[in-house]
Design an enzyme around this catalytic site. Structure first.
Site, PDB file in Angstrom:
ATOM      1  N   LYS A   1      -7.486  87.999  96.838  1.00 26.54           N
ATOM      2  CA  LYS A   1      -6.630  86.593  97.117  1.00 26.54           C
ATOM      3  C   LYS A   1      -5.909  86.390  95.658  1.00 26.54           C
ATOM      4  O   LYS A   1      -6.575  86.574  94.668  1.00 26.54           O
ATOM      5  CB  LYS A   1      -7.437  85.553  97.212  1.00 26.54           C
TER       6      LYS A   1
ATOM      7  N   HIS B   1     -11.730  78.016 103.874  1.00 22.02           N
ATOM      8  CA  HIS B   1     -12.312  77.241 102.885  1.00 22.02           C
ATOM      9  C   HIS B   1     -13.628  76.843 103.143  1.00 22.02           C
ATOM     10  O   HIS B   1     -13.714  75.862 104.083  1.00 22.02           O
ATOM     11  CB  HIS B   1     -11.498  76.427 102.090  1.00 22.02           C
TER      12      HIS B   1
ATOM     13  N   HIS C   1      -1.094  83.437  98.466  1.00 26.65           N
ATOM     14  CA  HIS C   1      -0.480  82.192  98.344  1.00 26.65           C
ATOM     15  C   HIS C   1       0.712  82.025  98.133  1.00 26.65           C
ATOM     16  O   HIS C   1       0.981  82.275  96.826  1.00 26.65           O
ATOM     17  CB  HIS C   1      -1.473  81.099  97.671  1.00 26.65           C
TER      18      HIS C   1
ATOM     19  N   HIS D   1      -8.475  82.829 107.426  1.00 27.53           N
ATOM     20  CA  HIS D   1      -8.043  81.971 106.182  1.00 27.53           C
ATOM     21  C   HIS D   1      -8.828  80.737 106.283  1.00 27.53           C
ATOM     22  O   HIS D   1      -8.626  79.998 107.248  1.00 27.53           O
ATOM     23  CB  HIS D   1      -6.541  81.533 105.785  1.00 27.53           C
TER      24      HIS D   1
ATOM     25  N   ASP E   1      -6.644  77.653 107.499  1.00 24.46           N
ATOM     26  CA  ASP E   1      -6.648  77.372 106.239  1.00 24.46           C
ATOM     27  C   ASP E   1      -7.456  75.980 106.227  1.00 24.46           C
ATOM     28  O   ASP E   1      -7.106  74.855 105.521  1.00 24.46           O
ATOM     29  CB  ASP E   1      -5.401  77.072 105.609  1.00 24.46           C
TER      30      ASP E   1
ATOM     31  N   HIS F   1      -0.696  81.421 105.390  1.00 25.27           N
ATOM     32  CA  HIS F   1      -0.183  79.885 105.767  1.00 25.27           C
ATOM     33  C   HIS F   1       1.169  79.627 105.465  1.00 25.27           C
ATOM     34  O   HIS F   1       1.697  78.697 104.806  1.00 25.27           O
ATOM     35  CB  HIS F   1      -0.993  78.902 105.116  1.00 25.27           C
TER      36      HIS F   1
END
Length: 348
Positions: free
Chosen positions: A103, A19, A140, A17, A251, A178
């Site tokens: 996602k 970004h 999420h 995970h 994350d 997460h």
């Protein structure tokens, strides 16, 4: 791998995970991941989001262009689910090896999620197609209704969205990303082999007191938000148990300093430089270093049906100070644990 090892050798890990953003930010942050991890699941919440095969191919190339020479790194791309997404486009991307997973962002749950899904029913044809072709769904897991307290959004998501979804699509592979609560830890542990979870270093190391007592610490502010210590302890106990359907997902979510240190700051911790050592510290504190390699390097590939990496890295147990900041064009990035002394770090 038992404490107090001075050097810890593990199979090269993956980040399930991540970004990376885009533009100058992407060029700045990619090397911090590519030097350590073999693969990473790259989040699609750009502006505009990654919703087509062509957009994912182009984004993957921009990532690869930012990987320094000598780093062996494979970005695994994801598709951003929207109410209007064509199931055929998603299946094409999966069959062509462009999309590894899709996602699900509830609309407005986190950064750049305004295009997210308004209801599960709105994307049921897409989810049914994913179940049919064996494509993992990354979630999420928070409800976003204005009347639900921010600290309760994950627990409410389990009962109102996650469990009904999994009852309806029993063969769908789901990663509960997460996770931050005892509710989620128990739910994943008690689930079947088609349910897994990722946990961030900040949710293992800290709870909401660390973020709020004695002053607000904006660089610990992320979504889902840090919870009370009983939830932190449940997450620590889950990873320390050696449970094989929980794995590393940092994350890591970089924002320029001025967007974090603000009257209305952004959510996200840029932990890529320090995450692996942070995880090692937690496992050592829990007397569970024997399970560290599986969490970092084995459980994820097994759930995704991918081979483990065939190279190794070493972590060294010696005190090092984390940089206060990292240069970013005309601003700076503040890494997770900036200025602090850490116990474990990747051996260079």
């Amino acid at each position: 791998m038992t404490a107090p090892s001075q050097v810890l050798k593990i199979r090269r890990p993956d980040d399930w995970h991540l970004h990376l953003r885009d533009g100058d930010m992407l060029k700045t942050v990619v090397p911090y991941t590519s030097e350590i991890y073999g693969r990473a699941i790259v989040m699609p919440n750009l502006a505009p989001p990654v919703t087509t095969v062509e957009a994912a191919v182009a984004y993957r190339q921009r990532i690869l262009d930012a990987v320094p020479a000598g780093h062996d790194f494979t970005p695994l791309m994801t598709c951003y689910l929207t109410d209007s997404l064509d199931p055929n486009e998603l299946e094409r991307g999966f069959n062509e090896g462009v999309f590894t997973a899709a996602k699900l962002y509830p609309a407005n749950a986190t950064t750049n999620s305004s295009h997210g899904v308004t209801s599960i029913d709105a994307i049921m044809p897409v989810l049914e197609r994913m179940e049919k072709i064996g494509m993992p769904l990354l979630v999420h897991g928070e409800v976003t209704h204005a009347d639900i307290d921010i600290f309760d959004r994950e627990a409410r998501f389990i009962e109102s969205v996650m469990e009904p979804l999994r009852q309806r699509l029993t063969a769908l592979k789901v990663v509960f990303e997460h996770i931050t609560t005892k509710d989620a830890a128990d739910y994943v542990r008690d689930g079947n082999e088609r349910l897994a979870a990722t946990i961030t270093p900040q949710h293992l190391m800290f709870n909401r007191n660390h973020m709020l007592v004695g002053g607000v610490r904006p660089h610990l502010y992320c979504l889902p938000i840090l919870k009370r210590n009983i939830h932190q302890q449940a997450l620590r106990e889950l990873v320390a148990s050696g449970f094989n359907r929980v794995f590393l997902g940092t994350d890591s979510a970089p924002h320029a300093r001025h967007r974090k240190e603000s009257s209305c700051g952004c959510a996200g911790c840029f932990n890529a430089p320090t995450a692996l050592g942070s995880y090692a510290t937690v496992f050592e504190e829990m007397n569970a270093l024997q399970h560290f390699e599986a969490f970092c390097s084995v459980n994820g590939p097994q759930f995704y049906g991918l081979p483990v990496n065939d190279t190794f890295i070493e972590l060294v147990r010696e005190e090092q100070q984390v940089a206060e900041s990292i240069a970013l064009t005309d601003d700076t990035l503040v890494p997770f644990l900036a200025g602090e002394t850490v116990r474990w770090s990747v051996k260079q």
